[in-house]
Design a protein around this motif. Structure first.
Motif, PDB file in Angstrom:
ATOM      1  N   LEU A 190       0.820  -1.202   0.000  1.00 46.02           N
ATOM      2  CA  LEU A 190       0.000   0.000   0.000  1.00 46.02           C
ATOM      3  C   LEU A 190       0.858   1.258   0.000  1.00 46.02           C
ATOM      4  N   THR A 191       1.963   1.221   0.732  1.00 48.25           N
ATOM      5  CA  THR A 191       2.872   2.368   0.753  1.00 48.25           C
ATOM      6  C   THR A 191       3.489   2.602  -0.619  1.00 48.25           C
ATOM      7  N   ASP A 192       3.941   1.529  -1.260  1.00 47.46           N
ATOM      8  CA  ASP A 192       4.542   1.647  -2.598  1.00 47.46           C
ATOM      9  C   ASP A 192       3.533   2.174  -3.614  1.00 47.46           C
ATOM     10  N   ILE A 211      -0.825   4.938  -1.238  1.00 47.63           N
ATOM     11  CA  ILE A 211      -2.049   5.091  -0.452  1.00 47.63           C
ATOM     12  C   ILE A 211      -1.772   5.883   0.824  1.00 47.63           C
ATOM     13  N   THR A 212      -2.701   6.788   1.169  1.00 54.78           N
ATOM     14  CA  THR A 212      -2.545   7.580   2.393  1.00 54.78           C
ATOM     15  C   THR A 212      -3.711   7.394   3.364  1.00 54.78           C
ATOM     16  N   ILE A 243      -1.530   8.576  -8.769  1.00 51.01           N
ATOM     17  CA  ILE A 243      -1.379   9.026  -7.384  1.00 51.01           C
ATOM     18  C   ILE A 243      -0.266  10.062  -7.281  1.00 51.01           C
ATOM     19  N   VAL A 244       0.838   9.831  -7.965  1.00 52.35           N
ATOM     20  CA  VAL A 244       1.927  10.817  -7.964  1.00 52.35           C
ATOM     21  C   VAL A 244       1.455  12.123  -8.589  1.00 52.35           C
ATOM     22  N   LEU A 245       0.707  12.028  -9.683  1.00 55.16           N
ATOM     23  CA  LEU A 245       0.187  13.217 -10.353  1.00 55.16           C
ATOM     24  C   LEU A 245      -0.664  14.039  -9.388  1.00 55.16           C
ATOM     25  N   ARG A 246      -1.558  13.368  -8.679  1.00 54.43           N
ATOM     26  CA  ARG A 246      -2.443  14.086  -7.754  1.00 54.43           C
ATOM     27  C   ARG A 246      -1.666  14.711  -6.608  1.00 54.43           C
TER      28      ARG A 246
END
Length: 610
Positions: free
Chosen positions: A180-182, A185-186, A490-493
């Motif tokens: 989940l970390t990779d 996810i937060t 996710i990186v984009l956001r």
């Protein structure tokens, strides 16, 4: 000018505190019916000495109406205001008690926001709009590394039914936190963990116990602590609308009837009679006899359930609750629930499951936000099945955005699939290309996106129970390219503030077409998302805002208006995926799109744009 379409009322989604003493004000007109709307505001106790004027900008539109917005500071905390609606030579003044061609001479009959008090503000937790959620159905996510073999459970990965269980547990989640970390996810959203006989656990038996299959309260506490160390928050699903038939107070009622001390905890319309064979008749959730509905106006029951919420916050340090069937529980209870939860953890997230207009729960005194089912529904119909065109998609999204205050929209829970719906890939007919477009919209729209476990690796499944298959952990069976795509989203956001807290406006959504373009903007950052939900290539010609600014009576442009209307003519836009640049010409931007293709464009400023 269609005067019957004019609408405003004070507070709710029409006038709300956004920050400090700043109030965002909206007004409605018939779609494409007027040229401009202006707001006049001041202090009712000194109207002529304080009155000011400001143009409003068109926030969004739906099928029938345009919604206009501006932001103003209340004079001495008080806000008296009216609108001027303009179309050509026609000018109509609109207030709470009048709609006239001549402006009234004083402030009587204006709309009012009587006093701007911080206590009346709507304050969802700030962290939510930056969050990326991941929904876990505990029985199907992972078995812990220390789990002992058991004949109770079906073989992992075998066909799910409504009866079988697979042995997923909290240790299994702990064992896969690296995954989940990779992924990026937060926040985790768990479906119910409390003791219950079913696999889904919405039939609560014991509110104070973690289901033994999943682990213990101590293990949950350890899991939450481990998540917090990684910057991951944890939200639990809890059901206060109904319980399971094994809930001890209900069993007591079934045994003792009207003599049970819990008789008024439920809605009993007929008591059982052993002599006549007459059964006990009681209200349930959705006609399910195993889900008796709770009588939430009972004060003793209410106190019991508030203690349940306080217990889990204090014992495990969770970060919020997702409230099942929130709309069938009375408002008085939810106000007490909010007071209880926020007193223990002010930044806890209170999320409601409500499918319809939920403004009555979102005034800052009950829920923080709701699951955005209306947007999910229209997104599936546009991206996955093409049952609606781009115009209808934009109309429904516009209607939803206009329905709530901005901060409520920012904290909304954006989902495309869950344990209650067919899998996203299945709805897309197995098309990864369509799934990617839907996910791109989800991650670049307003609100916190949530991934239903396994969607990121291409899992499929029809309605319950097929949509609750076991998580696939063998990498050879995962769609790793799709997993990489979700990581990029996710990186984009996380990289672009405009995707988390900026404004949203459609640039292109034609009737009969399946091409879409919209803009996200925060301060100087501007992004354009363009998509082609079609099997044929397409070329979009996007009309960008011109350089015109409208000024208030002091000659200073409205900050809110300027942010939308500031010029972008002949700017350079960079494709964030390819690095290619495109220059607009005379306020028009040409964008080429492949079949089922998309572009993510960012405006370049300064030397980089020359």
């Amino acid at each position: 000018m269609n005067l019957e379409a004019l609408y405003h009322r004070h507070k709710q989604n029409w006038a709300f505190i956004y920050h400090g003493k700043a109030v965002k004000v909206r007004m409605r007109t018939m779609r494409d019916d007027v040229q401009a709307v202006e707001m006049s505001w001041g202090d009712k106790y000194d109207w002529y000495g304080t009155v000011r004027h400001r143009p409003m900008y068109k926030l969004i539109s739906d099928a029938r109406y345009d919604y206009w917005e501006t932001e103003v500071e209340a004079c001495n905390g008080r806000l008296s205001y009216r609108f001027a609606v303009v179309d050509g030579e026609e000018r109509i003044y609109y207030g709470e008690r009048w709609c006239a061609a001549e402006e009234p001479p004083d402030s009587f009959g204006n709309f009012e926001y009587p006093y701007v008090s911080a206590a009346d503000g709507i304050h969802p937790p700030e962290w939510v709009k930056d969050a990326v959620f991941y929904q876990i159905f505990p029985d199907r996510f992972a078995r812990g590394s220390h789990a002992a073999p058991s004949d109770r459970f079906a073989v992992w990965g075998s066909v799910p039914t409504k009866q079988n269980t697979f042995g997923g547990d909290l240790q299994g989640v702990l064992d896969h936190l690296d995954y989940l970390t990779d992924l990026g996810i937060t926040a985790i959203y768990f479906t119910p963990l409390f003791q219950a006989p079913s696999s889904h656990k919405y039939d609560t038996q014991d509110y104070y116990a973690v289901d033994p299959q999943f682990g213990t309260t101590e293990l949950l506490r350890q899991l939450v602590a481990a998540c917090h160390e990684r910057g991951i928050r944890v939200m639990l699903d809890i059901v206060f609308n109904h319980t399971g038939s094994l809930f001890p107070p209900f069993r007591d009622v079934a045994e003792k009837g009207a003599h049970s001390p819990y008789a008024d905890w439920f809605h009993i319309s007929q008591w059982a009679d052993a002599e006549t064979g007459q059964p006990m008749i009681y209200e349930t959730f959705g006609y399910e006899p195993d889900l008796p509905k709770l009588n939430m106006v009972n004060d003793r029951l209410g106190r019991y359930l508030l203690e349940v919420a306080a217990h889990w916050l204090k014992t495990t340090d969770i970060d919020g609750f997702r409230l099942d069937v929130a709309n069938e529980v009375n408002h008085r209870f939810w106000r007490a629930f909010r007071d209880t939860v926020k007193a223990i953890k002010p930044e806890a997230y209170i999320l409601g499951e409500i499918f319809h207009d939920a403004m009555a729960w979102l005034g800052g005194d009950q829920l923080d936000a709701v699951m955005d089912y209306p947007v999910r529904d229209i997104a599936i119909k546009f991206f996955a099945t093409q049952r609606v065109d781009a115009r209808m998609f934009a109309d429904i999204v516009g209607q939803q955005l206009a329905s709530y205050p901005q901060q409520v929209n920012e904290a909304s829970f954006q989902l495309l699939g869950s344990h209650d719906t067919p899998r996203l890939l299945t709805l897309c007919g197995g098309s990864i290309a369509k799934l990617k477009l839907a996910a791109l919209f989800q991650f670049t729209y307003i609100g916190a996106p949530c991934i239903y476990y396994g969607d990121e690796i291409g899992m499929s499944g029809d309605n319950d129970p097929d949509n609750r298959r076991c998580m696939i952990w063998e990498t050879s069976q995962q769609n790793l390219e799709l997993l990489g795509f979700y990581r990029e989203l996710i990186v984009l956001r996380k990289t672009h503030e405009a995707l988390r807290s900026g404004t949203f406006r459609f640039l292109h959504a034609p009737a009969g077409g399946y091409e879409l373009a919209y803009e996200r903007r925060a301060g100087e950052e501007r992004l354009i998302l363009a998509m082609n939900v079609s099997s044929q290539p397409s070329r979009l010609l996007l009309a960008l805002p011109d350089r015109a600014r409208q000024a208030d009576d002091d000659g200073a442009a409205s900050a809110a208006y300027a942010e939308i209307a500031a010029g972008v003519e002949d700017d350079v836009w960079e494709d964030l995926r390819t690095g290619e640049t495109i220059r607009s010409s005379e306020g028009l931007l040409a964008v080429e799109l492949e079949a089922y293709g998309s572009r993510i464009l960012k405006r370049k400023r300064g030397e980089a744009a020359r």
